[in-house]
Design a protein around this motif. Structure first.
Motif, PDB file in Angstrom:
ATOM      1  N   ASP A 134       0.940  -1.098   0.108  1.00 32.40           N
ATOM      2  CA  ASP A 134      -0.037   0.028  -0.037  1.00 32.40           C
ATOM      3  C   ASP A 134       0.934   1.284   0.051  1.00 32.40           C
ATOM      4  O   ASP A 134       0.083   2.185   0.181  1.00 32.40           O
ATOM      5  N   LYS A 135       2.241   1.180  -0.115  1.00 37.63           N
ATOM      6  CA  LYS A 135       3.092   2.133  -0.278  1.00 37.63           C
ATOM      7  C   LYS A 135       4.026   2.148  -1.518  1.00 37.63           C
ATOM      8  O   LYS A 135       4.134   1.013  -1.919  1.00 37.63           O
ATOM      9  N   THR A 136       4.642   3.122  -2.233  1.00 36.48           N
ATOM     10  CA  THR A 136       5.573   2.863  -3.109  1.00 36.48           C
ATOM     11  C   THR A 136       6.706   2.040  -2.741  1.00 36.48           C
ATOM     12  O   THR A 136       7.208   2.407  -1.653  1.00 36.48           O
ATOM     13  N   HIS A 137       6.887   1.117  -3.426  1.00 42.44           N
ATOM     14  CA  HIS A 137       7.887   0.140  -3.200  1.00 42.44           C
ATOM     15  C   HIS A 137       9.013  -0.451  -4.318  1.00 42.44           C
ATOM     16  O   HIS A 137       8.657  -0.309  -5.303  1.00 42.44           O
ATOM     17  N   PHE A 138      10.189  -0.657  -3.909  1.00 37.14           N
ATOM     18  CA  PHE A 138      11.082  -1.296  -4.730  1.00 37.14           C
ATOM     19  C   PHE A 138      12.195  -1.814  -4.105  1.00 37.14           C
ATOM     20  O   PHE A 138      12.611  -1.739  -2.922  1.00 37.14           O
ATOM     21  N   LEU A 139      12.979  -2.865  -4.820  1.00 35.32           N
ATOM     22  CA  LEU A 139      14.043  -3.557  -4.218  1.00 35.32           C
ATOM     23  C   LEU A 139      15.406  -2.984  -5.267  1.00 35.32           C
ATOM     24  O   LEU A 139      15.350  -2.914  -6.070  1.00 35.32           O
ATOM     25  N   SER A 140      16.569  -2.967  -4.193  1.00 40.78           N
ATOM     26  CA  SER A 140      17.828  -2.626  -4.874  1.00 40.78           C
ATOM     27  C   SER A 140      18.913  -3.534  -4.279  1.00 40.78           C
ATOM     28  O   SER A 140      18.575  -4.016  -3.230  1.00 40.78           O
ATOM     29  N   SER A 141      20.041  -3.547  -5.139  1.00 36.86           N
ATOM     30  CA  SER A 141      21.202  -4.447  -4.531  1.00 36.86           C
ATOM     31  C   SER A 141      22.437  -3.913  -5.025  1.00 36.86           C
ATOM     32  O   SER A 141      22.439  -3.625  -6.188  1.00 36.86           O
TER      33      SER A 141
END
Length: 77
Positions: A55-62
């Motif tokens: 329900d919130k802006t989200h993303f993954l990084s590495s």
């Protein structure tokens, strides 16, 4: 709901996902990922899992690269 195997190369990110209904879960097979949710960030390394509501802006990084199993319900990919 079908899990996918996601590979992030060094410096890789997933696309920034806008808030939506649902839940997401991941299990890190190798490397370390940063999970960005709204204005907060969390880290998960090999052998750790994460879960959040979408329900919130989200993303993954590495920074160094990672391989993980990622499940989204309902599927958004």
């Amino acid at each position: 709901m079908e899990p996918i195997r996601l590979t992030l190369g060094p410096g890789g990110t997933t696309y920034m996902d806008l808030p939506h209904e649902g839940e997401e879960f991941g299990y890190v097979l190798t490397g370390t990922v940063t999970i960005h949710i709204g204005n907060k960030s969390y880290k998960a390394k090999k052998g750790e899992s994460f879960y959040y509501t979408a329900d919130k802006t989200h993303f993954l990084s590495s920074k160094s690269g990672a391989v993980l199993i990622w499940v989204s319900s309902p599927p958004s990919f």
